[in-house]
Design a protein around this motif. Sequence first.
Motif, PDB file in Angstrom:
ATOM      1  N   ASP A 183       0.837  -1.203   0.000  1.00  0.00           N
ATOM      2  CA  ASP A 183       0.000   0.000   0.000  1.00  0.00           C
ATOM      3  C   ASP A 183       0.871   1.252   0.000  1.00  0.00           C
ATOM      4  O   ASP A 183       1.760   1.401   0.851  1.00  0.00           O
ATOM      5  N   LEU A 184       0.603   2.135  -0.934  1.00  0.00           N
ATOM      6  CA  LEU A 184       1.349   3.388  -1.036  1.00  0.00           C
ATOM      7  C   LEU A 184       1.041   4.328   0.129  1.00  0.00           C
ATOM      8  O   LEU A 184       1.872   5.174   0.487  1.00  0.00           O
ATOM      9  N   GLU A 185      -0.129   4.192   0.729  1.00  0.00           N
ATOM     10  CA  GLU A 185      -0.515   5.067   1.840  1.00  0.00           C
ATOM     11  C   GLU A 185       0.332   4.835   3.090  1.00  0.00           C
ATOM     12  O   GLU A 185       0.340   5.663   3.994  1.00  0.00           O
ATOM     13  N   LYS A 186       1.043   3.707   3.148  1.00  0.00           N
ATOM     14  CA  LYS A 186       1.870   3.414   4.315  1.00  0.00           C
ATOM     15  C   LYS A 186       3.221   4.123   4.280  1.00  0.00           C
ATOM     16  O   LYS A 186       4.079   3.869   5.125  1.00  0.00           O
ATOM     17  N   ARG A 187       3.401   5.006   3.309  1.00  0.00           N
ATOM     18  CA  ARG A 187       4.673   5.747   3.235  1.00  0.00           C
ATOM     19  C   ARG A 187       4.786   6.810   4.315  1.00  0.00           C
ATOM     20  O   ARG A 187       5.888   7.287   4.603  1.00  0.00           O
ATOM     21  N   PHE A 188       3.661   7.218   4.900  1.00  0.00           N
ATOM     22  CA  PHE A 188       3.688   8.286   5.896  1.00  0.00           C
ATOM     23  C   PHE A 188       4.195   7.746   7.229  1.00  0.00           C
ATOM     24  O   PHE A 188       3.815   6.658   7.668  1.00  0.00           O
ATOM     25  N   ILE A 189       5.054   8.512   7.880  1.00  0.00           N
ATOM     26  CA  ILE A 189       5.648   8.130   9.156  1.00  0.00           C
ATOM     27  C   ILE A 189       5.515   9.295  10.127  1.00  0.00           C
ATOM     28  O   ILE A 189       5.190  10.416   9.752  1.00  0.00           O
ATOM     29  N   GLN A 190       5.762   8.996  11.393  1.00  0.00           N
ATOM     30  CA  GLN A 190       5.679  10.048  12.409  1.00  0.00           C
ATOM     31  C   GLN A 190       6.777  11.082  12.227  1.00  0.00           C
ATOM     32  O   GLN A 190       6.564  12.278  12.342  1.00  0.00           O
ATOM     33  N   ASN A 191       7.992  10.615  11.919  1.00  0.00           N
ATOM     34  CA  ASN A 191       9.107  11.521  11.717  1.00  0.00           C
ATOM     35  C   ASN A 191       9.085  12.055  10.287  1.00  0.00           C
ATOM     36  O   ASN A 191       9.419  11.350   9.334  1.00  0.00           O
ATOM     37  N   GLU A 192       8.657  13.278  10.111  1.00  0.00           N
ATOM     38  CA  GLU A 192       8.542  13.871   8.783  1.00  0.00           C
ATOM     39  C   GLU A 192       9.893  14.271   8.187  1.00  0.00           C
ATOM     40  O   GLU A 192       9.986  14.581   7.014  1.00  0.00           O
ATOM     41  N   ASP A 242      12.609   3.362   7.308  1.00  0.00           N
ATOM     42  CA  ASP A 242      12.959   1.988   7.687  1.00  0.00           C
ATOM     43  C   ASP A 242      13.058   1.014   6.519  1.00  0.00           C
ATOM     44  O   ASP A 242      13.358  -0.163   6.727  1.00  0.00           O
ATOM     45  N   GLY A 243      12.794   1.443   5.288  1.00  0.00           N
ATOM     46  CA  GLY A 243      12.912   0.541   4.146  1.00  0.00           C
ATOM     47  C   GLY A 243      11.676  -0.273   3.838  1.00  0.00           C
ATOM     48  O   GLY A 243      11.744  -1.219   3.037  1.00  0.00           O
ATOM     49  N   TYR A 244      10.551   0.057   4.455  1.00  0.00           N
ATOM     50  CA  TYR A 244       9.289  -0.658   4.193  1.00  0.00           C
ATOM     51  C   TYR A 244       8.852  -0.400   2.746  1.00  0.00           C
ATOM     52  O   TYR A 244       8.767   0.746   2.308  1.00  0.00           O
TER      53      TYR A 244
END
Length: 365
Positions: A183-192, A242-244
């Motif tokens: 899923d492309l939507e999982k690219r968002f992380i807490q650390n911007e 993290d390379g996900y």
Amino acid sequence: MGLVNSCGFRYLKYSIGNSTVVSKICFCCFFCKFLAENYEHNHFGKFGLKKTNQSSAKKTKKKQQKKKKNKSKTKIKRKMFEEIEWESLYLKTFGQVPTSRKFVANFGITPAIFVYLWTIITISPENEKIKVKPVHFFWVFDWLKSFATFESLCNKYDTSDTTLRRKIWNLVDLLYNALEEIDLEKRFIQNEGTGLWKGVHLLLDCTVCPIETPNKETQQLFYSHKHHNHCRKWEVAIRREDGYICWLSDGYAGSIHDNMVLKCGELLKELPKNELVAADLGYLGNENIMVPFKRPRGGQLTREQVKFNKKFGKVRVKVENIFAQMKIFQALKADWRMDYEKQDKIFWIIANINNIKIKCSEDEE
């Protein structure tokens, strides 16, 4: 990813569908034993399948009958888990005491991930038709890791060629259908990110997997002058932190340039116009693609540009590290000798296994 109890065991907890599954890992033998008992929270903990509460007030009789059937199926699956003795099965199959290092050397994954994938398959409704056994799961990952010929695997496991091929490809189809979508939507992380990497979520690159020399008609199409062999390539976008893996394209012929793969795909269409993606110089000239500075003909880069390229390369190298981790499976590193559709499935499964490894490492931390 789990908690270590006073008795020296680690309890590994993860969710699959509407169920929560917990397995027990022994630090002495580093091998997983699955416990299928009703969950009760006490000092030692009885772990197993925990169903989510569902309101049955507004359910019809037909839905209640379906529930009874599902309960009977889960009971059968619990018995399957209880009957499996992974340690003795490994010892019987390979003639060695199972350790974590030997397990990874044989199958490319840890025992914890092996049990996780086995649980996903046994819960899948398609498994009832195929009736997969635990030994067949050894066959699949042994084949993915070594990419040995089916003939040599038949001699190793003392089985017929037709049985081995059928079971391996049945399990490959099960894994392909049961694993989560990338899923492309999982690219968002807490650390911007800050500075250079502020608002940059993805690192983009293409990787190639060699194939056997095709027919004369398609030899030029699949030959890559950069890698000096016949191959196919995939475009992969990973999460910067993290390379996900958040994006995976279809397979393309080896002669097609990385820039053309990007234009033919739909990655840029799905991303907002103001979002940047980090990539190498192969993507030079595209909008929303951040690349390092290229040395001009007959000139040199400035000190600031050299510093920028060093900072850029330290982060972008994560893509290459992910490709190296995926290619510990010889199925992606050796010359592929089967249908290209099957190669696409194998690449997708191994990419998904890489995401599971990252999830496990994050949970352990």
